[in-house]
Design a protein around this motif. Structure first.
Motif, PDB file in Angstrom:
ATOM      1  N   LYS A 175      46.033  29.917   5.593  1.00  0.00           N
ATOM      2  CA  LYS A 175      47.264  30.141   5.051  1.00  0.00           C
ATOM      3  C   LYS A 175      47.509  31.695   4.501  1.00  0.00           C
ATOM      4  CE  LYS A 175      47.629  25.237   3.398  1.00  0.00           C
ATOM      5  NZ  LYS A 175      47.677  24.374   2.231  1.00  0.00           N
ATOM      6  N   ARG A 176      46.358  32.211   3.715  1.00  0.00           N
ATOM      7  CA  ARG A 176      46.482  33.616   3.421  1.00  0.00           C
ATOM      8  C   ARG A 176      46.427  34.394   4.615  1.00  0.00           C
ATOM      9  NH1 ARG A 176      42.922  31.162  -0.589  1.00  0.00           N
ATOM     10  NH2 ARG A 176      40.993  31.584   0.347  1.00  0.00           N
ATOM     11  N   HIS A 177      45.794  34.340   5.444  1.00  0.00           N
ATOM     12  CA  HIS A 177      45.628  35.499   6.515  1.00  0.00           C
ATOM     13  C   HIS A 177      46.512  34.992   7.708  1.00  0.00           C
ATOM     14  CE1 HIS A 177      42.624  36.911   3.858  1.00  0.00           C
ATOM     15  NE2 HIS A 177      41.898  35.785   4.012  1.00  0.00           N
ATOM     16  N   SER A 178      47.019  34.045   7.989  1.00  0.00           N
ATOM     17  CA  SER A 178      47.885  33.749   9.064  1.00  0.00           C
ATOM     18  C   SER A 178      47.177  33.788  10.191  1.00  0.00           C
ATOM     19  CB  SER A 178      49.008  34.825   9.218  1.00  0.00           C
ATOM     20  OG  SER A 178      49.895  34.767   7.989  1.00  0.00           O
ATOM     21  N   TYR A 179      46.234  32.963  10.634  1.00  0.00           N
ATOM     22  CA  TYR A 179      45.658  32.760  11.709  1.00  0.00           C
ATOM     23  C   TYR A 179      45.441  31.135  12.141  1.00  0.00           C
ATOM     24  CZ  TYR A 179      41.295  32.208   8.861  1.00  0.00           C
ATOM     25  OH  TYR A 179      40.574  31.950   7.881  1.00  0.00           O
ATOM     26  N   TRP A 180      45.150  30.839  13.277  1.00  0.00           N
ATOM     27  CA  TRP A 180      45.136  29.411  13.553  1.00  0.00           C
ATOM     28  C   TRP A 180      43.610  28.746  13.205  1.00  0.00           C
ATOM     29  CZ3 TRP A 180      48.244  32.226  17.319  1.00  0.00           C
ATOM     30  CH2 TRP A 180      49.522  31.317  17.353  1.00  0.00           C
ATOM     31  N   VAL A 181      43.641  27.462  13.005  1.00  0.00           N
ATOM     32  CA  VAL A 181      42.304  26.726  12.951  1.00  0.00           C
ATOM     33  C   VAL A 181      42.418  25.568  13.783  1.00  0.00           C
ATOM     34  CG1 VAL A 181      40.971  25.381  11.369  1.00  0.00           C
ATOM     35  CG2 VAL A 181      42.119  27.432  10.360  1.00  0.00           C
ATOM     36  N   GLY A 182      41.319  25.563  14.568  1.00  0.00           N
ATOM     37  CA  GLY A 182      41.269  24.373  15.739  1.00  0.00           C
ATOM     38  C   GLY A 182      40.386  23.131  15.170  1.00  0.00           C
ATOM     39  N   VAL A 215      38.048  14.907  24.585  1.00  0.00           N
ATOM     40  CA  VAL A 215      38.177  15.717  23.496  1.00  0.00           C
ATOM     41  C   VAL A 215      39.774  15.773  22.870  1.00  0.00           C
ATOM     42  CG1 VAL A 215      37.861  18.077  22.511  1.00  0.00           C
ATOM     43  CG2 VAL A 215      36.276  17.256  24.059  1.00  0.00           C
ATOM     44  N   GLY A 216      40.102  15.769  21.814  1.00  0.00           N
ATOM     45  CA  GLY A 216      41.375  15.777  21.200  1.00  0.00           C
ATOM     46  C   GLY A 216      41.383  16.961  20.521  1.00  0.00           C
ATOM     47  N   ILE A 217      42.573  17.787  20.636  1.00  0.00           N
ATOM     48  CA  ILE A 217      42.585  18.984  19.685  1.00  0.00           C
ATOM     49  C   ILE A 217      43.896  18.812  19.023  1.00  0.00           C
ATOM     50  CG2 ILE A 217      42.856  21.551  20.084  1.00  0.00           C
ATOM     51  CD1 ILE A 217      41.845  21.035  22.845  1.00  0.00           C
ATOM     52  N   SER A 218      43.782  19.341  17.669  1.00  0.00           N
ATOM     53  CA  SER A 218      44.802  19.538  16.830  1.00  0.00           C
ATOM     54  C   SER A 218      44.568  20.972  16.369  1.00  0.00           C
ATOM     55  CB  SER A 218      44.925  18.651  15.609  1.00  0.00           C
ATOM     56  OG  SER A 218      43.882  18.588  15.019  1.00  0.00           O
ATOM     57  N   LEU A 219      45.898  21.686  15.856  1.00  0.00           N
ATOM     58  CA  LEU A 219      45.804  23.106  15.467  1.00  0.00           C
ATOM     59  C   LEU A 219      46.663  23.156  14.112  1.00  0.00           C
ATOM     60  CD1 LEU A 219      46.738  24.849  18.902  1.00  0.00           C
ATOM     61  CD2 LEU A 219      44.346  24.954  17.700  1.00  0.00           C
TER      62      LEU A 219
END
Length: 960
Positions: A551-558, A650-654
Motif C-alpha cells: 500500500k505504501r510503495h505501490s507494488y503488487w503482492v501475489g 495453482v490458484g492466483i490472486s493479486l
C-alpha cells in the motif's frame, strides 16, 4: 464524495453511473431527471458536486446553475454538453460553473477526475471569494447601472461596486502615480462616457499615470476595430452587451484580477530568485533541487553556481542530463550510491551520503544531504546541499583508521589495565550498558555485575583467563537503569614485550534480542511440525505485512494457493507415512525455488500457500506458478528408492486487483484453484470476476441438471464395439446425452463431472442402466443376434451399499440376461476404495453373472497387483494411448504392453478412440480383441443403431 447527476437521458445516466461505480467506488451518486427534482434534492441534501446536463425537459442547466448560486448552496457545478454546445458551456463557466465536459470520446473515463478537480477548484474559489473584489464602475446609463448592481448583489455579493457617471469622476478616484496604493482591484469602463470615452481614459491610465490596474471594457457596438484598439492600449478584457452578458461579467472581473495577481506574484518570484541566487553563491556549499519523476525518470530542477563549480559541470548541461552528475561518483562507490537512490525512490526519507567523486581525474570526498517532498502528481523533489570534505577527510584519515574497528563495531569493547581498571570503551559499550565513557573510566568492570552469578563463577572465569589468556561465555549483566540482560563475553589478555599481561580486552555482545526472539518463536508456534514451513497463521501475518508494505510503495503482492492433484489417492493407496514423507520432500524442493522475501507455507493437508512480494507485473506470479508446476513434473524420490509422480493445481490472486486484505486474497486464490482443477488440473488460473460468474453458472447448471432427470431430458446413444479379427459388431456401449427442450445437446464434459460432484450421478446412473438394459432386451425380442451391452459404473455408484440389489432389480425388471451386461469401472475407482471392499463388491457382481471391465486402463497410479486379485474380464485401452498411433512410438509400446499383459492374464482387451486405418492395422497386428471409435461410427441413437444392424453384422464394407 456525494454527487447529484441531473440527466433526462436514461442511457447516459446509466453509463455514467456504471463507470463511476467502477472507477470511483468512493463516490455516492444520486440522479434527477428534471430541473424541479434536482432543485428539491439540493434543498434537502448536501451535495459536494452537481453534474448537470445542459438541456433539461423543464429548463436548462444554466437555470439550475443560477438557482444554486442564488441560494449559495455549498456545491461545485460541472456542466455536461453535447459536442455542438461548447459555446454554451463557456457561457456556463463565466456564469459560475466550475467546469464543463463535452459528451464525446472518453469523457466517462475522465469524469471522476474532472469531478474531483471541480470540487477542489470550488473550494479554492470559496476561500478566495471570502475577500471582497473592489470594482470602480464608470457608466452613465442608469438602467445598466441598476441592473448590474442588483445582479451582483444578488449573485456575487463579494464584488463591491463603486459607480461613477463619467470619465472625470473615474480619473479622480484613481491615483496619479503608480506608487500610490489603489483602492480598487478592477476598473469597469463603459465605452460611451460623457466627455472622454473609455479608450481615452485607458490611454491616460496606462501611458501617463502608468497604473497596473486591470481594465474591462463594456461596449454595445462589438466593432472588431474598437476591440483591437482597446487591447493595444492595454485593456485587459472586454464584454459585448448581448442578452446574457451579465452572466459573464463576474468571471471576467475575477479573471483580469487574477491575471494581475499572477503577474505580481511572478515579479515577486523573480526578485526572490535573484536574492536566492546571491545567497547560494555566498554560502560554502553547493545547493540543488533534484526531482524523481513518478514515471521512473529523474532530473535536476535547480543547481547553484557553487555546486556547478564544485563538480566541474555546466548548469544548462546538467539540467538537461542528470546523468552527468551521477557519472561523477567514484566507480568503487557507485553501487552503494545507486542502491541508496533506489532505496529512497521506494521509501522517500532523508538522504545522507559521504563518498568519493572523480572530478577531472581527481578524487574528491563529498558529503551530500537532502530532504524529500512528495508532490501531488507523485513526483518527489529533494532539496539538498553538497559539501566538499576532501581536506577535512585527509586530515582525519589517520586518526579515523586507527579507531575505526573499535568505534564502529556493534559489539561493546572495553579495555582495562592489568588491575583491572577501565581505560577506554567504545560507543557500542555505552549504548549497551547505559554508562558513558566518562562514568566508567578508572572503575572496575564489576560495576555491571547482575548478582545472578556466584563467587565460584567469577573465580573459574579468572582462573581460565590467567591460565589460557582468554575466556568466553554467557553471563548476565546489569545496565545503568537496572535492567538485567544476557550477554556473550569474550576476554583476551594482551601481553607486553616481556610476556607480562599489560591489558585486557573484552568484547560484549548483547544477546537479549536473540533470547527474546527464540522465546517468541517457541511460544507462537508459527511453523508446521511436519514440513517446518510457516503455518496458516504465520502466512496470514506475513501476507498482511506484505499488503501494508505494498500500500505504501505501490507494488503488487501475489498469493498462490497450491492444491496437490491426486494426493488422496496416493495417501490412501500407499499409506499416510508415505504421504507425510511426500509432503516433506515436496516442501524441501519448493523451498529451494523461492526468493528470501517470499513465503512458502503449508495450510494443512495437501494445500500450500505462497506469498510473493515486490511484484512489478502480474505475469511474475504466473511465471512462479508455472515453475511450480514444471518442478513437480520430476518424480519425487522417497526413502526406499520409490519414485512418485504428482501434479499441482495453482490458484492466483493479486493485491490490489483481487482484494485488499489477507483473508480476501487467500479466499480468492482458493476460488481460483478450483477453476484450475475444473480445467484439467496440473495448471494455474488467476482469480477474476469471471470465476464468480462461473460459480453462478455452475449453480444454474446444477439446478437444470436436477430438473432434467425428472423431466425426461436425458437420452442414450450407443457406440458399436467391433471385433478386430471378425469384422463384426459384437456389442455396444451405452452413453448418456442431455437434450434440453429447444436447445443443443449439452456436452457430457459439462454435466458428468458436476453430476459426480453433486451425487446426481447415482440416480442418473441408475436411469442409464435401466434404460440401456430395457433397450438391449427389446433388440433381443426383435430377433437381433445377442449383443454385449457395456454400461459405465461411476465411482459414486460403486460406493452405494445397495448397488448389488439395484443391479439385480434392473435385470429382473427388464428381463435382460445378466450374461449380456458388461459393467465398466474406472481404474481410479478400484484404487480409491479399500481392497477388501472392492473385492467383495466385484465378487458379488460376478455372482449375478455380469461381466466386468476396467475403463481408462493405464491412467491410474497404483500397482497392477489388483489385476490378479479382482475378477476382471476385460481391459479397455484409454484413447490417449491410441490417438497418436503410429506417430508416437511410446504410445505404441504402451498399447502393445497392455495387450500383452491382458493376454498373459487371460483377459480380453478393447481399444477406445480408433479413428484411422493405421491404428486399426496396428491393433490387429498386436492381436487386440475389439475396438470402438469414429472409424466405424460415432455414438448414435437406438433407431440409427438398428439401421446399422440391419445392414448386416459383418462389416465387409470396412477396409480393415
Amino acid at each position: 464524495m456525494k454527487i447529484l447527476y441531473v440527466e433526462d437521458n436514461p442511457v447516459d445516466a446509466d453509463l455514467a453511473q456504471r463507470e463511476l461505480a467502477r472507477l470511483a467506488p468512493d463516490f455516492v451518486l444520486d440522479t434527477a431527471t428534471t430541473f424541479q427534482e434536482a432543485f428539491r434534492l439540493c434543498q434537502v441534501s448536501a451535495y459536494e458536486v452537481v453534474l448537470i446536463d445542459l438541456r433539461l425537459p423543464d429548463g436548462n442547466g444554466l437555470d439550475l446553475l443560477t438557482h444554486i448560486r442564488e441560494h449559495q448552496l455549498p456545491t461545485a457545478v460541472v456542466i455536461l454538453t453535447g459536442s455542438g454546445y461548447q459555446e454554451s458551456a463557456v457561457v456556463a463557466l463565466k456564469s459560475g460553473a466550475d467546469d464543463y465536459l463535452v459528451k464525446r470520446d472518453d469523457y466517462l473515463q475522465r469524469l471522476p477526475q474532472a469531478l474531483r478537480d471541480a470540487r477542489t477548484r470550488y473550494l479554492v474559489e470559496v476561500a478566495r471569494k471570502s475577500y471582497p473584489l473592489r470594482v470602480l464602475y464608470a457608466e452613465h446609463n442608469r438602467f445598466d447601472i441598476d441592473l448590474t448592481r442588483r445582479y451582483l448583489i444578488q449573485h456575487f455579493p463579494y464584488i463591491h461596486l463603486t459607480v461613477v457617471n463619467d470619465a472625470t469622476g473615474c480619473l479622480a478616484r484613481l491615483p496619479s502615480e503608480p506608487f500610490i496604493p489603489l483602492n480598487y482591484e478592477v476598473l469597469l469602463l463603459d465605452y460611451h462616457l460623457p466627455g472622454l470615452n473609455a479608450l481615452e481614459v485607458t490611454k491616460i491610465l496606462r501611458q501617463e499615470r502608468h497604473l497596473d490596474l486591470p481594465i474591462v471594457l463594456v461596449t454595445s457596438e462589438g466593432s472588431e476595430e474598437t476591440v483591437a484598439q482597446a487591447l493595444r492600449l492595454g485593456v485587459s478584457d472586454y464584454l459585448i452587451k448581448h442578452q446574457n452578458y451579465l452572466y459573464e461579467l463576474p468571471a471576467v472581473l475575477e479573471k483580469v484580477h487574477h491575471q494581475v495577481m499572477m503577474a505580481q506574484e511572478h515579479s515577486a518570484l523573480q526578485s526572490a530568485k535573484r536574492q536566492y541566487d546571491e545567497l547560494t553563491a555566498r554560502i560554502p556549499a553547493g545547493v540543488y533541487r533534484f526531482r524523481m519523476l513518478h514515471t521512473g525518470g529523474a532530473q535536476f530542477d535547480y543547481v547553484s553556481g557553487r555546486w556547478c563549480a564544485m563538480n566541474g559541470l555546466d548548469a544548462q548541461a546538467v539540467l538537461e542530463d542528470a546523468g552527468l552528475a551521477f557519472a561523477l561518483v567514484h566507480p568503487e562507490d557507485r553501487a552503494e550510491f545507486e542502491r541508496l537512490n533506489a532505496e529512497i525512490r521506494l521509501d522517500p526519507k532523508m538522504f545522507a551520503w559521504k563518498g568519493r567523486f572523480l572530478i577531472h581525474g581527481e578524487t574528491r570526498w563529498m558529503s551530500i544531504e537532502s530532504l524529500p517532498t512528495r508532490l501531488e502528481n507523485g513526483d518527489v523533489v529533494w532539496d539538498g546541499v553538497q559539501i566538499d570534505t576532501t581536506e577535512r577527510y585527509r586530515a582525519n584519515e589517520k586518526q579515523r583508521l586507527s579507531a575505526a574497528v573499535v568505534a564502529n563495531t556493534r559489539d561493546g569493547v572495553v579495555i582495562t589495565d592489568s588491575k583491572p581498571d577501565i581505560l577506554a570503551v567504545n560507543p557500542a559499550y555505552s549504548e549497551m550498558t547505559g554508562y558513558s565513557e566518562a562514568e566508567v573510566l578508572g572503575k572496575n568492570p564489576r560495576l555491571l555485575q547482575s548478582g545472578r552469578h556466584d563467587r565460584a563463577f567469577y573465580q573459574a572465569m579468572w582462573a581460565s583467563l590467567l591460565q589460557t589468556g582468554h575466556w568466553r561465555g554467557e553471563l548476565w549483566n546489569r545496565r545503568k537503569d537496572g535492567e538485567l540482560y544476557p550477554q556473550w563475553l569474550t576476554i583476551s589478555a594482551v601481553h607486553d614485550d616481556q610476556g607480562e599481561t599489560s591489558h585486557y580486552v573484552g568484547i560484549l555482545t548483547d544477546i537479549s534480542q536473540l533470547k527474546q526472539t527464540e522465546a517468541q518463536l517457541e511460544r507462537l508456534a508459527h511453523y508446521d511440525p511436519l514440513t517446518n514451513l510457516p503455518n496458516r497463521l504465520l502466512a496470514q501475518l506475513r501476507l498482511e505485512h506484505a499488503v501494508d508494505q505494498a500500500k505504501r510503495h505501490s507494488y503488487w503482492v501475489g498469493v498462490l494457493y497450491i492444491d496437490l492433484d491426486q494426493f488422496k489417492t496416493i495417501n490412501d493407496s500407499l499409506g499416510h507415512l508415505v504421504g507425510d514423507q511426500l509432503l516433506q520432500v515436496l516442501a524441501q524442493r519448493l523451498s529451494q525455488r523461492f526468493r528470501q522475501e517470499d513465503t512458502l507455507a503449508r495450510l494443512g493437508g495437501d494445500e500450500f500457500l505462497v506469498v510473493l512480494e515486490y511484484l512489478q507485473r502480474p505475469e511474475e506470479a504466473a511465471s512462479v506458478a508455472q515453475n511450480i508446476i514444471d518442478l513437480l513434473e520430476q518424480p519425487l524420490n522417497l526413502t526406499g528408492d520409490q519414485d512418485i509422480y504428482i501434479g499441482a493445481s495453482v490458484g492466483i490472486s493479486l493485491y490490489p486487483d483481487d482484494g485488499c486484505s489477507a483473508a480476501e486474497l487467500i479466499q480468492h486464490a482458493d476460488t481460483a484453484v478450483y477453476q484450475a482443477k475444473a480445467q484439467g488440473r496440473n495448471t494455474y488460473r488467476f482469480y477474476t470476476e469471471t470465476l464468480t460468474r462461473a460459480a453462478y453458472e455452475r449453480l444454474d447448471l446444477e439446478g437444470r441438471l436436477r430438473r432434467a432427470l425428472g423431466r425426461g431430458e436425458f437420452l442414450l446413444h450407443y457406440q458399436p464395439l467391433i471385433s478386430v479379427q471378425g469384422k463384426r459388431i459384437v456389442g455396444v456401449e451405452a452413453l448418456v446425452r442431455w437434450q434440453p427442450p429447444g436447445e443443443a445437446l449439452v456436452s457430457p464434459m459439462r454435466f458428468i463431472p458436476l453430476a459426480e460432484e453433486t451425487g446426481l450421478i447415482v440416480p442418473l446412473g441408475e436411469w442409464v442402466l435401466r434404460t440401456a438394459c430395457a433397450q438391449a432386451k427389446a433388440w433381443l425380442d426383435a430377433g437381433w443376434p445377442p449383443l454385449l451391452l457395456a454400461v459405465n459404473l461411476s465411482a459414486r455408484q460403486f460406493q452405494q451399499p445397495n448397488l448389488i440389489d439395484q443391479i439385480c432389480a434392473v435385470l429382473t425388471d427388464t428381463g435382460l440376461p445378466a450374461v449380456y451386461l458388461e459393467l465398466e469401472i474406472t481404474e481410479s475407482t478400484l484404487i480409491d476404495q479399500g481392497q477388501q471392499a472392492v473385492a467383495a463388491t466385484l465378487a458379488a457382481l460376478k455372482e449375478l453373472g455380469v461381466r466386468l471391465a476396467i475403463d481408462d486402463f493405464g491412467t491410474g497410479y497404483s500397482s497392477l497387483a489388483y489385476l490378479k486379485r479382482f475378477p476382471i474380464d476385460k481391459l479397455k485401452i484409454d484413447q490417449s494411448f491410441v490417438r497418436d498411433i503410429p506417430q508416437d512410438s511410446s504410445d505404441m509400446e504402451i498399447a502393445a504392453a497392455i495387450i500383452a499383459l491382458a493376454r498373459n492374464l487371460h483377459l480380453e482387451v478393447l481399444a477406445e478412440g480408433v479413428e484411422t486405418e493405421d491404428q486399426l492395422a496396428f491393433l490387429r497386428e498386436r492381436d487386440c480383441d475389439t475396438w470402438q471409435g469414429y472409424l466405424f461410427s460415432r455414438p448414435v441413437p437406438a433407431a440409427d443403431l438398428a439401421t446399422l444392424l440391419s445392414q448386416g453384422l459383418r462389416l465387409g464394407q470396412l477396409s480393415c
